[in-house]
Design an enzyme around this catalytic site. Structure first.
Site, PDB file in Angstrom:
ATOM      1  N   GLU A  71      -9.057   1.375  -2.415  1.00  0.00           N
ATOM      2  CA  GLU A  71      -9.138   1.431  -0.953  1.00  0.00           C
ATOM      3  C   GLU A  71     -10.528   1.881  -0.510  1.00  0.00           C
ATOM      4  O   GLU A  71     -10.773   3.050  -0.281  1.00  0.00           O
ATOM      5  CB  GLU A  71      -8.067   2.364  -0.386  1.00  0.00           C
ATOM      6  CG  GLU A  71      -7.954   2.257   1.120  1.00  0.00           C
ATOM      7  CD  GLU A  71      -6.816   3.093   1.682  1.00  0.00           C
ATOM      8  OE1 GLU A  71      -6.417   2.828   2.825  1.00  0.00           O
ATOM      9  OE2 GLU A  71      -6.327   4.012   0.988  1.00  0.00           O
ATOM     10  N   HIS A 107       0.830  -1.208   0.000  1.00  0.00           N
ATOM     11  CA  HIS A 107       0.000   0.000   0.000  1.00  0.00           C
ATOM     12  C   HIS A 107       0.862   1.255   0.000  1.00  0.00           C
ATOM     13  O   HIS A 107       1.627   1.503   0.931  1.00  0.00           O
ATOM     14  CB  HIS A 107      -0.898   0.010   1.237  1.00  0.00           C
ATOM     15  CG  HIS A 107      -2.024   0.993   1.148  1.00  0.00           C
ATOM     16  ND1 HIS A 107      -3.234   0.679   0.573  1.00  0.00           N
ATOM     17  CD2 HIS A 107      -2.120   2.284   1.539  1.00  0.00           C
ATOM     18  CE1 HIS A 107      -4.034   1.736   0.641  1.00  0.00           C
ATOM     19  NE2 HIS A 107      -3.371   2.727   1.214  1.00  0.00           N
ATOM     20  N   HIS A 137      -2.277  -3.235   4.695  1.00  0.00           N
ATOM     21  CA  HIS A 137      -1.486  -2.372   5.581  1.00  0.00           C
ATOM     22  C   HIS A 137      -2.101  -2.364   6.977  1.00  0.00           C
ATOM     23  O   HIS A 137      -2.792  -1.437   7.356  1.00  0.00           O
ATOM     24  CB  HIS A 137      -1.319  -0.964   5.011  1.00  0.00           C
ATOM     25  CG  HIS A 137      -2.574  -0.204   4.711  1.00  0.00           C
ATOM     26  ND1 HIS A 137      -3.608  -0.710   3.956  1.00  0.00           N
ATOM     27  CD2 HIS A 137      -2.977   1.058   5.057  1.00  0.00           C
ATOM     28  CE1 HIS A 137      -4.570   0.185   3.843  1.00  0.00           C
ATOM     29  NE2 HIS A 137      -4.217   1.267   4.517  1.00  0.00           N
ATOM     30  N   HIS A 170      -8.640  -1.971   7.356  1.00  0.00           N
ATOM     31  CA  HIS A 170      -9.686  -0.966   7.585  1.00  0.00           C
ATOM     32  C   HIS A 170     -11.029  -1.547   8.019  1.00  0.00           C
ATOM     33  O   HIS A 170     -11.899  -0.783   8.455  1.00  0.00           O
ATOM     34  CB  HIS A 170      -9.922  -0.082   6.351  1.00  0.00           C
ATOM     35  CG  HIS A 170      -8.948   1.036   6.203  1.00  0.00           C
ATOM     36  ND1 HIS A 170      -8.972   2.160   7.007  1.00  0.00           N
ATOM     37  CD2 HIS A 170      -7.910   1.195   5.348  1.00  0.00           C
ATOM     38  CE1 HIS A 170      -7.982   2.969   6.642  1.00  0.00           C
ATOM     39  NE2 HIS A 170      -7.321   2.406   5.653  1.00  0.00           N
ATOM     40  N   HIS A 192     -13.178   1.799   3.828  1.00  0.00           N
ATOM     41  CA  HIS A 192     -12.105   2.668   4.333  1.00  0.00           C
ATOM     42  C   HIS A 192     -12.493   3.007   5.769  1.00  0.00           C
ATOM     43  O   HIS A 192     -12.847   2.111   6.542  1.00  0.00           O
ATOM     44  CB  HIS A 192     -11.917   3.898   3.438  1.00  0.00           C
ATOM     45  CG  HIS A 192     -10.677   4.673   3.770  1.00  0.00           C
ATOM     46  ND1 HIS A 192     -10.712   5.989   4.183  1.00  0.00           N
ATOM     47  CD2 HIS A 192      -9.375   4.309   3.808  1.00  0.00           C
ATOM     48  CE1 HIS A 192      -9.479   6.395   4.436  1.00  0.00           C
ATOM     49  NE2 HIS A 192      -8.642   5.401   4.218  1.00  0.00           N
ATOM     50  N   ASP A 232       2.295   2.058   3.767  1.00  0.00           N
ATOM     51  CA  ASP A 232       1.360   3.197   3.759  1.00  0.00           C
ATOM     52  C   ASP A 232       2.070   4.526   3.563  1.00  0.00           C
ATOM     53  O   ASP A 232       1.635   5.564   4.058  1.00  0.00           O
ATOM     54  CB  ASP A 232       0.505   3.230   5.028  1.00  0.00           C
ATOM     55  CG  ASP A 232      -0.799   4.003   4.845  1.00  0.00           C
ATOM     56  OD1 ASP A 232      -1.136   4.343   3.699  1.00  0.00           O
ATOM     57  OD2 ASP A 232      -1.478   4.280   5.845  1.00  0.00           O
ATOM     58  N   ASP A 244       0.192   5.494  -1.132  1.00  0.00           N
ATOM     59  CA  ASP A 244      -0.827   6.462  -1.551  1.00  0.00           C
ATOM     60  C   ASP A 244      -0.285   7.578  -2.432  1.00  0.00           C
ATOM     61  O   ASP A 244      -0.875   8.658  -2.506  1.00  0.00           O
ATOM     62  CB  ASP A 244      -1.478   7.082  -0.310  1.00  0.00           C
ATOM     63  CG  ASP A 244      -2.594   6.213   0.253  1.00  0.00           C
ATOM     64  OD1 ASP A 244      -3.568   5.968  -0.475  1.00  0.00           O
ATOM     65  OD2 ASP A 244      -2.474   5.767   1.401  1.00  0.00           O
TER      66      ASP A 244
END
Length: 400
Positions: free
Chosen positions: A131, A26, A220, A199, A158, A328, A28
């Protein structure tokens, strides 16, 4: 505080990663590029050192021994409906634009064979993960469209619930998965899209593990027994994960790995939001506000040793065949000392070497387990496609 690493262990770590690079679950970067430059890749060129602005650029990916990256095509749950779908498409477009712009470094990968071939050719395999189930707007056809565009995992939620699944950080509504949520998992299995349980609420984890016919992942997430944060994985779920054949990819986010960081991060987020910014805002203006708070309120500092504590426990409960790494990066404003960006993976591997982890076990952690699970999802889909047609179920039919 500055983390120091044993030079001998670091040298061994770099050698290991040369042969068994990191498959990170993961990152972003696509959302950070949207926030910082509106996807203008000239204005935010990752061929140039972006230290201080981003956690990720090409040189640091190479330095960190990254061989494959799941780029998150995250969009905020606040968008909702068709806006979430279109924003997800824009995120996918960004990843494809990055691969087209930097073909000597990045290559789109859709299969485990693609991942291996990209690395053999000296490229970083670029996969995509959506995500949050809000990205499909309660539509299995949209799920299939995302898969056709290259998305190879979807995180079921999420930070907020979706109508068919409970999030770890929202109030329970479905008590796990609804009937439509179970159908989403089954359709993901049929497609070969990995079910990502980061999540989601523990009951959602348990329901998904019960329903899934393919190995699942946590892209993650770390250990709840080590740090009691709702984003982490309870031990009973880690035990079930081993039976499922899946992989839990330990994350580096300080508030998920260091108990002392939980309340501090909450206060920092509140300070940023009081200044008019979203807590995930990575713009220079929001970063300035966050830095001012940190200067006045020194933060508890995690290190590679903190993350290694999680991996030690997760290995004890789930076994070495069920662990991976999901940093992350560019999705968190705070990082551990010694794991500040994508160049820092060797520090974690050096820490684990110092704890007696064998090189074959570390090769599973960095590369082998993630590639195995991706291939297992493909194999399951191949088998299911012989007997199952695409689902045309709707949320109204199943949950109405």
């Amino acid at each position: 505080m500055t983390y120091t690493v044993d030079s001998g262990h670091l040298e061994r770590a770099r050698a290991l990663l040369a042969g068994h690079p990191v498959v990170d679950g993961h990152n972003d970067l696509p959302w950070a590029l949207r926030e910082q430059s509106g996807y203008d890749l000239d204005a935010c060129d990752i061929a140039i050192d972006q230290t201080g602005r981003l956690h990720t650029d090409l040189a640091r990916l190479r330095e960190g021994g990254v061989g494959a990256q799941f780029w998150s095509v995250y969009v905020p749950a606040e968008l909702g409906g068709g806006h979430a779908v279109s924003a997800t498409l824009e995120q996918i477009d960004c990843v494809r634009a990055l691969a087209a712009r930097y073909p000597d470094h990045l290559r789109i990968a859709l299969t485990a064979d693609d991942v291996e071939a990209a690395w053999a050719d000296g490229r970083i395999a670029s996969l995509m993960g959506a995500e949050g189930g809000h990205s499909i707007d309660n539509s299995l056809a949209t799920l299939r469209a995302l898969y056709a565009l290259g998305v190879r995992y979807m995180t079921l939620t999420h930070n907020d619930n979706v109508p068919w699944a409970d999030s770890a950080t929202d109030e329970p509504a479905a008590n796990g998965l609804t009937r439509f949520g179970e159908e989403v998992v089954r359709e993901m299995n049929r497609l070969g899209m990995l079910v990502d349980l980061s999540h989601v609420a523990p009951d959602t984890m348990r329901d998904a593990l019960r329903v899934s016919r393919a190995p699942v992942i946590f892209s993650h997430s770390s250990s709840r027994a080590v740090c009691d944060h709702p984003r982490n994985i309870p031990d009973d779920v880690l035990t079930s994960l081993a039976a499922n054949g899946g992989v839990a990819m330990a994350t580096f986010v300080p508030k998920f790995v260091l108990p002392e960081a939980i309340e501090w991060t909450k206060a920092a987020d509140e300070h940023v939001e009081a200044a008019g910014f979203h807590r995930f805002d990575t713009s220079p203006e929001a970063t300035k506000v966050r830095t001012e708070f940190e200067t006045a309120n020194p933060r508890p500092v995690a290190t590679p040793a903190t993350v290694a504590d999680h991996l030690d426990h997760m290995r004890e409960v789930a076994g070495i065949d069920h662990l991976g790494i999901g940093g992350d990066f560019d999705g968190t404003p705070f990082t551990p000392d010694g794991l500040s960006d994508v160049a820092a993976y060797p520090n974690l591997i050096a820490e684990l070497l110092g704890r007696g982890w064998s090189e074959p076990d570390l090769a599973k952690l960095t590369w082998g387990n993630a590639v195995r699970v991706l291939r297992a999802a493909e194999d399951t889909a191949r088998d299911l496609s012989r007997t199952e047609a695409p689902s045309i179920a709707t949320i109204e039919q199943l949950d109405g």
